[in-house]
Scaffold this motif. Structure first.
Motif, short mmCIF file in Angstrom:
data_model
loop_
_atom_site.label_atom_id
_atom_site.label_comp_id
_atom_site.label_asym_id
_atom_site.label_seq_id
_atom_site.Cartn_x
_atom_site.Cartn_y
_atom_site.Cartn_z
N LEU A 1 -91.97 23.33 6.49
CA LEU A 1 -91.84 22.32 5.42
C LEU A 1 -90.41 21.79 5.29
O LEU A 1 -90.09 21.12 4.33
CB LEU A 1 -92.29 22.92 4.08
CG LEU A 1 -93.73 23.43 4.01
CD1 LEU A 1 -94.00 24.13 2.68
CD2 LEU A 1 -94.70 22.24 4.17
N GLY A 2 -89.59 22.14 6.24
CA GLY A 2 -88.22 21.63 6.20
C GLY A 2 -87.21 22.55 5.54
O GLY A 2 -86.03 22.20 5.42
N LEU A 3 -87.65 23.74 5.12
CA LEU A 3 -86.71 24.62 4.40
C LEU A 3 -85.69 25.26 5.35
O LEU A 3 -84.51 25.40 5.01
CB LEU A 3 -87.48 25.70 3.63
CG LEU A 3 -88.46 25.18 2.58
CD1 LEU A 3 -89.07 26.34 1.80
CD2 LEU A 3 -87.79 24.21 1.63
N GLY A 4 -86.15 25.64 6.54
CA GLY A 4 -85.22 26.22 7.51
C GLY A 4 -84.12 25.23 7.86
O GLY A 4 -82.94 25.57 7.94
N ARG A 5 -84.52 23.98 8.04
CA ARG A 5 -83.53 22.92 8.31
C ARG A 5 -82.52 22.83 7.16
O ARG A 5 -81.32 22.74 7.38
CB ARG A 5 -84.26 21.58 8.48
CG ARG A 5 -83.32 20.39 8.59
CD ARG A 5 -84.09 19.10 8.54
NE ARG A 5 -84.89 18.89 9.74
CZ ARG A 5 -84.42 18.29 10.84
NH1 ARG A 5 -83.20 17.83 10.86
NH2 ARG A 5 -85.19 18.14 11.90
N GLN A 6 -83.02 22.90 5.91
CA GLN A 6 -82.12 22.83 4.75
C GLN A 6 -81.09 23.96 4.78
O GLN A 6 -79.92 23.75 4.48
CB GLN A 6 -82.92 22.97 3.45
CG GLN A 6 -83.50 21.70 2.90
CD GLN A 6 -84.11 21.96 1.52
OE1 GLN A 6 -83.51 22.56 0.65
NE2 GLN A 6 -85.34 21.52 1.34
N VAL B 1 -83.85 32.77 7.77
CA VAL B 1 -85.26 33.14 7.58
C VAL B 1 -85.87 32.34 6.42
O VAL B 1 -85.20 32.04 5.43
CB VAL B 1 -85.40 34.67 7.35
CG1 VAL B 1 -84.66 35.12 6.11
CG2 VAL B 1 -86.85 35.11 7.29
N VAL B 2 -87.16 31.99 6.62
CA VAL B 2 -87.95 31.32 5.57
C VAL B 2 -89.26 32.09 5.44
O VAL B 2 -89.84 32.52 6.44
CB VAL B 2 -88.24 29.85 5.97
CG1 VAL B 2 -89.25 29.21 5.03
CG2 VAL B 2 -86.94 29.04 5.99
N ALA B 3 -89.72 32.28 4.21
CA ALA B 3 -90.98 33.01 3.99
C ALA B 3 -92.11 32.32 4.74
O ALA B 3 -92.21 31.08 4.78
CB ALA B 3 -91.29 33.07 2.49
N LEU C 1 -82.44 23.65 18.73
CA LEU C 1 -82.16 22.53 19.64
C LEU C 1 -82.30 21.21 18.91
O LEU C 1 -81.49 20.30 19.08
CB LEU C 1 -83.10 22.58 20.86
CG LEU C 1 -82.76 23.64 21.91
CD1 LEU C 1 -83.88 23.77 22.92
CD2 LEU C 1 -81.44 23.30 22.61
N GLN C 2 -83.35 21.11 18.06
CA GLN C 2 -83.50 19.84 17.36
C GLN C 2 -82.58 19.72 16.13
O GLN C 2 -82.61 18.73 15.43
CB GLN C 2 -84.97 19.55 17.06
CG GLN C 2 -85.78 20.67 16.44
CD GLN C 2 -85.66 20.67 14.94
OE1 GLN C 2 -85.77 19.64 14.33
NE2 GLN C 2 -85.43 21.82 14.36
N LEU C 3 -81.75 20.75 15.94
CA LEU C 3 -80.72 20.65 14.89
C LEU C 3 -79.33 20.43 15.49
O LEU C 3 -78.32 20.57 14.81
CB LEU C 3 -80.72 21.93 14.04
CG LEU C 3 -81.91 22.07 13.08
CD1 LEU C 3 -81.94 23.46 12.45
CD2 LEU C 3 -81.85 21.01 12.00
#
Ligand SMILES: CC(C)(COP(=O)(O)OP(=O)(O)OC[C@H]1O[C@@H](n2cnc3c(N)ncnc32)[C@H](O)[C@@H]1OP(=O)(O)O)[C@@H](O)C(=O)NCCC(=O)NCCS
Length: 155
Positions: A100-105, A92-94, A134-136
């Motif tokens: 902004l790329g945080l979930g990917r991080q 989860v990301v706020a 899917l894109q990860l």
């Protein structure tokens, strides 16, 4: 956006779980912040108590939290046997920092941790965010069914 700090917690996330520690091992009321993050942005994890969240942390092999200053803005965890099977949970990301790329991080930090990196397969269940995974590098599972046995209601 202010710069973010990613914390790779040890198994069971002791500092976060017991003392609510955030960046620099500073007390940040982290357990309460995690409860609010899940309550607000994770529709499947609403209404969990501090005690229940402590237990889920204690039972996690890998725990990642993301912070801007003393604010927890992202979270993810995984369980793994370290060789065959691992599962991602509660990514989860706020809301105001999504996209902004945080979930990917968070996901990449989980996947690059030793207990997941050494597993044969990493599973995850998602209701609305399949395209994100899917894109990860995750794939649709077409040759297996997801079965669930509901054991009890925690409300
Ligand atoms: C799903 C979630 C964790 C993604 O986090 P995020 O920080 O918004 O995602 P990112 O910014 O890291 O996105 C990384 C990439 O995925 C894409 N992406 C993000 N969410 C997506 C979605 N729902 N569908 C398709 N693509 C998505 C982004 O466009 C980005 O692509 P790019 O690298 O080509 O620019 C976040 O939106 C969230 O917390 N949602 C609510 C809780 C939730 O549903 N969690 C998933 C539980 S399984």
């Amino acid at each position: 956006m202010n710069s973010t700090t990613l914390i790779r917690h040890g198994p069971g996330a002791l500092g976060l779980r017991i003392l609510g520690l955030g960046p620099g091992f500073k007390p940040c009321n982290g357990l309460k912040q995690l409860r609010l993050l899940l309550d607000t942005y994770a529709f499947w994890a609403k209404g969990r108590s501090n005690k229940q969240i402590r237990q889920l942390l204690a039972g996690s092999t890998v725990v990642i939290s993301l912070w801007t200053g003393k604010r927890m803005v992202g979270f993810g965890r995984a369980t793994s046997d370290g060789i065959y099977r691992a599962v991602l949970w509660d990514i989860v990301v706020a809301d105001d920092l999504q996209g902004l790329g945080l979930g990917r991080q968070v996901v990449e930090a989980l996947l690059s941790s030793a207990p997941l990196k050494n597993a044969e397969k990493v599973y995850l269940m998602t209701t609305k965010s399949a395209d994100f995974y899917l894109q990860l590098g995750f794939c649709d599972c077409i040759n297996q069914d997801l079965l669930i046995k509901e054991l009890r209601n925690h409300q």
